[in-house]
Scaffold this motif. Structure first.
Motif, PDB file in Angstrom:
ATOM      1  N   LYS A  71     -71.643-127.353 -77.329  1.00  0.00           N
ATOM      2  CA  LYS A  71     -71.395-127.771 -78.706  1.00  0.00           C
ATOM      3  C   LYS A  71     -72.243-127.010 -79.712  1.00  0.00           C
ATOM      4  O   LYS A  71     -71.832-126.820 -80.856  1.00  0.00           O
ATOM      5  CB  LYS A  71     -71.660-129.279 -78.850  1.00  0.00           C
ATOM      6  CG  LYS A  71     -70.541-130.160 -78.342  1.00  0.00           C
ATOM      7  CD  LYS A  71     -70.959-131.617 -78.273  1.00  0.00           C
ATOM      8  CE  LYS A  71     -71.476-132.129 -79.590  1.00  0.00           C
ATOM      9  NZ  LYS A  71     -71.813-133.581 -79.526  1.00  0.00           N
ATOM     10  N   SER A  72     -73.418-126.568 -79.310  1.00  0.00           N
ATOM     11  CA  SER A  72     -74.306-125.866 -80.233  1.00  0.00           C
ATOM     12  C   SER A  72     -73.883-124.421 -80.461  1.00  0.00           C
ATOM     13  O   SER A  72     -74.425-123.748 -81.334  1.00  0.00           O
ATOM     14  CB  SER A  72     -75.748-125.899 -79.714  1.00  0.00           C
ATOM     15  OG  SER A  72     -75.841-125.265 -78.454  1.00  0.00           O
ATOM     16  N   PHE A  73     -72.902-123.939 -79.698  1.00  0.00           N
ATOM     17  CA  PHE A  73     -72.482-122.551 -79.820  1.00  0.00           C
ATOM     18  C   PHE A  73     -71.158-122.389 -80.553  1.00  0.00           C
ATOM     19  O   PHE A  73     -70.921-121.364 -81.191  1.00  0.00           O
ATOM     20  CB  PHE A  73     -72.360-121.909 -78.424  1.00  0.00           C
ATOM     21  CG  PHE A  73     -73.673-121.650 -77.754  1.00  0.00           C
ATOM     22  CD1 PHE A  73     -74.315-120.433 -77.912  1.00  0.00           C
ATOM     23  CD2 PHE A  73     -74.269-122.616 -76.965  1.00  0.00           C
ATOM     24  CE1 PHE A  73     -75.524-120.187 -77.293  1.00  0.00           C
ATOM     25  CE2 PHE A  73     -75.481-122.390 -76.345  1.00  0.00           C
ATOM     26  CZ  PHE A  73     -76.120-121.165 -76.511  1.00  0.00           C
ATOM     27  N   SER A  74     -70.278-123.367 -80.459  1.00  0.00           N
ATOM     28  CA  SER A  74     -68.961-123.205 -81.059  1.00  0.00           C
ATOM     29  C   SER A  74     -68.344-124.567 -81.345  1.00  0.00           C
ATOM     30  O   SER A  74     -68.717-125.579 -80.738  1.00  0.00           O
ATOM     31  CB  SER A  74     -68.046-122.402 -80.124  1.00  0.00           C
ATOM     32  OG  SER A  74     -66.734-122.298 -80.644  1.00  0.00           O
ATOM     33  N   ASP A  75     -67.387-124.579 -82.280  1.00  0.00           N
ATOM     34  CA  ASP A  75     -66.650-125.797 -82.600  1.00  0.00           C
ATOM     35  C   ASP A  75     -65.449-125.991 -81.679  1.00  0.00           C
ATOM     36  O   ASP A  75     -64.848-127.074 -81.661  1.00  0.00           O
ATOM     37  CB  ASP A  75     -66.164-125.762 -84.050  1.00  0.00           C
ATOM     38  CG  ASP A  75     -67.316-125.809 -85.042  1.00  0.00           C
ATOM     39  OD1 ASP A  75     -68.370-126.374 -84.689  1.00  0.00           O
ATOM     40  OD2 ASP A  75     -67.164-125.258 -86.150  1.00  0.00           O
ATOM     41  N   VAL A 128     -66.891-120.747 -74.386  1.00  0.00           N
ATOM     42  CA  VAL A 128     -67.175-120.788 -75.817  1.00  0.00           C
ATOM     43  C   VAL A 128     -67.773-119.455 -76.234  1.00  0.00           C
ATOM     44  O   VAL A 128     -68.396-118.759 -75.423  1.00  0.00           O
ATOM     45  CB  VAL A 128     -68.151-121.934 -76.179  1.00  0.00           C
ATOM     46  CG1 VAL A 128     -67.507-123.285 -75.960  1.00  0.00           C
ATOM     47  CG2 VAL A 128     -69.446-121.823 -75.382  1.00  0.00           C
ATOM     48  N   GLU A 129     -67.572-119.097 -77.506  1.00  0.00           N
ATOM     49  CA  GLU A 129     -68.123-117.869 -78.064  1.00  0.00           C
ATOM     50  C   GLU A 129     -68.877-118.180 -79.347  1.00  0.00           C
ATOM     51  O   GLU A 129     -68.526-119.101 -80.075  1.00  0.00           O
ATOM     52  CB  GLU A 129     -67.019-116.848 -78.364  1.00  0.00           C
ATOM     53  CG  GLU A 129     -66.349-116.268 -77.142  1.00  0.00           C
ATOM     54  CD  GLU A 129     -65.362-115.181 -77.505  1.00  0.00           C
ATOM     55  OE1 GLU A 129     -65.211-114.891 -78.715  1.00  0.00           O
ATOM     56  OE2 GLU A 129     -64.738-114.615 -76.591  1.00  0.00           O
ATOM     57  N   LYS A 130     -69.915-117.399 -79.622  1.00  0.00           N
ATOM     58  CA  LYS A 130     -70.679-117.546 -80.845  1.00  0.00           C
ATOM     59  C   LYS A 130     -70.788-116.195 -81.534  1.00  0.00           C
ATOM     60  O   LYS A 130     -71.394-115.259 -80.999  1.00  0.00           O
ATOM     61  CB  LYS A 130     -72.084-118.104 -80.561  1.00  0.00           C
ATOM     62  CG  LYS A 130     -72.898-118.362 -81.822  1.00  0.00           C
ATOM     63  CD  LYS A 130     -74.228-119.011 -81.502  1.00  0.00           C
ATOM     64  CE  LYS A 130     -75.009-119.339 -82.766  1.00  0.00           C
ATOM     65  NZ  LYS A 130     -76.307-119.976 -82.476  1.00  0.00           N
ATOM     66  N   ASP A 131     -70.162-116.112 -82.707  1.00  0.00           N
ATOM     67  CA  ASP A 131     -70.227-114.913 -83.549  1.00  0.00           C
ATOM     68  C   ASP A 131     -69.766-113.665 -82.804  1.00  0.00           C
ATOM     69  O   ASP A 131     -70.209-112.544 -83.099  1.00  0.00           O
ATOM     70  CB  ASP A 131     -71.653-114.698 -84.059  1.00  0.00           C
ATOM     71  CG  ASP A 131     -72.165-115.869 -84.874  1.00  0.00           C
ATOM     72  OD1 ASP A 131     -71.336-116.534 -85.526  1.00  0.00           O
ATOM     73  OD2 ASP A 131     -73.383-116.131 -84.846  1.00  0.00           O
ATOM     74  N   ASN A 132     -68.875-113.821 -81.843  1.00  0.00           N
ATOM     75  CA  ASN A 132     -68.368-112.688 -81.065  1.00  0.00           C
ATOM     76  C   ASN A 132     -69.476-111.903 -80.374  1.00  0.00           C
ATOM     77  O   ASN A 132     -69.288-110.736 -80.009  1.00  0.00           O
ATOM     78  CB  ASN A 132     -67.545-111.744 -81.945  1.00  0.00           C
ATOM     79  CG  ASN A 132     -66.280-112.406 -82.474  1.00  0.00           C
ATOM     80  OD1 ASN A 132     -65.655-113.197 -81.769  1.00  0.00           O
ATOM     81  ND2 ASN A 132     -65.915-112.080 -83.701  1.00  0.00           N
ATOM     82  N   THR A 140     -71.057-115.201 -75.161  1.00  0.00           N
ATOM     83  CA  THR A 140     -69.989-115.926 -74.487  1.00  0.00           C
ATOM     84  C   THR A 140     -70.580-116.708 -73.317  1.00  0.00           C
ATOM     85  O   THR A 140     -71.292-116.143 -72.494  1.00  0.00           O
ATOM     86  CB  THR A 140     -68.898-114.976 -73.963  1.00  0.00           C
ATOM     87  OG1 THR A 140     -68.345-114.242 -75.062  1.00  0.00           O
ATOM     88  CG2 THR A 140     -67.791-115.766 -73.277  1.00  0.00           C
TER      89      THR A 140
END
Length: 207
Positions: free
Chosen positions: A58-62, A93-97, A100
Motif C-alpha cells: 500500500k505504501s508503494f502504489s494505489d 505494484v510499481e512506484k514512479d516507474n 517494482t
C-alpha cells in the motif's frame, strides 16, 4: 456478568432501503459463463499471508496488478501436450516507474478457464452495444493469462476484515475477469448445518 467475564454491547445503525433504484446498486453483479476468466484456489494460509503482503504494498502504489496463469507441467516431449495443469497468482505494484515489487503464489489449483465462444461474440451488453470477444491472453509456453488492476485499499480492507475477525476460513478462490472485475470468494465452515457458506467480494478493475 456473574462469572467475572465482561460483555460488550455495540449499537449498529441500520437503514431501510426503500428506493428500488438504490436497491439495485446492492445487487450482486452477474457475469455470463462465456466471458473469459481464470480462477485459482488459495489455501487459508496464503490468504492470511496475503493480508500482510498487501499492507506493505500500500505504501508503494494505489493499485495492485493481479495476474493469474494457467500452465501445463509435465507435458510430453513431442509437444503433444497431455501434461497436468497448475496455476499461479502474482501480485505486483510499481512506484514512479522505478521500483517494482512482485509476490508470486505458485502450485495453486486451477478451478476453471472459460473462453468466449463465437456464438456469444455479438451478444448485446446491458448498454445495448455488442460484446466483442475477449479471449484470455496467451503467455510463453502456451499458458493462459488473465490480469486485472484493482484499488489496493479495497483489497486490503477486504482481507483485513476476513483475517482479523474470529471467522475461520477454509480457503478462497480468486477469479480474474479481464477488463471487468476481480471476484474473491472466501469459504467458511458450517458445522451446524453441514452446508457450504461463503463470502463474496467484487472489485472493479482499472481500465
Amino acid at each position: 456478568s456473574g462469572d467475572g467475564g465482561m460483555h460488550g454491547l455495540q449499537d449498529v445503525p441500520l437503514r431501510i432501503v426503500q428506493d428500488m433504484e438504490e436497491l439495485y446498486q446492492y445487487t450482486e453483479p452477474l457475469y455470463a459463463e462465456h466471458i473469459a476468466s481464470l480462477s485459482v484456489v488459495l489455501p487459508h494460509g496464503d490468504i492470511r499471508g496475503m493480508r500482510n503482503v498487501i499492507e506493505r504494498m500500500k505504501s508503494f502504489s494505489d493499485y495492485v496488478l493481479l495476474t493469474a496463469r494457467d500452465v501445463a507441467v509435465g507435458a510430453r516431449s513431442d509437444g503433444g501436450g497431455g501434461g497436468e495443469r497448475t496455476a499461479m497468482l502474482q501480485l505486483q505494484v510499481e512506484k514512479d516507474n522505478l521500483v517494482t515489487i512482485t509476490t508470486t503464489y505458485t502450485k495453486l489449483e486451477r478451478v476453471h478457464v472459460a473462453e468466449p465462444t463465437q456464438q456469444h461474440a455479438g451478444e448485446p451488453t446491458p448498454t445495448g452495444a455488442p460484446a466483442a470477444p475477449q479471449p484470455l491472453a496467451a503467455g510463453t509456453a502456451g499458458e493462459q493469462v488473465a490480469e486485472a488492476k484493482v484499488e489496493i485499499k479495497k483489497l486490503s480492507k477486504c482481507l483485513q476484515s476476513v483475517v482479523s475477525s474470529d471467522i475461520k476460513i477454509h480457503g478462497g478462490i480468486f477469479c480474474i475477469i479481464p477488463e471487468r472485475a476481480v471476484v474473491l470468494k472466501i469459504f467458511l465452515p458450517s458445522p451446524e448445518t453441514g452446508q457450504e457458506s461463503h463470502i463474496v467480494f467484487f472489485f472493479p478493475v482499472l481500465l
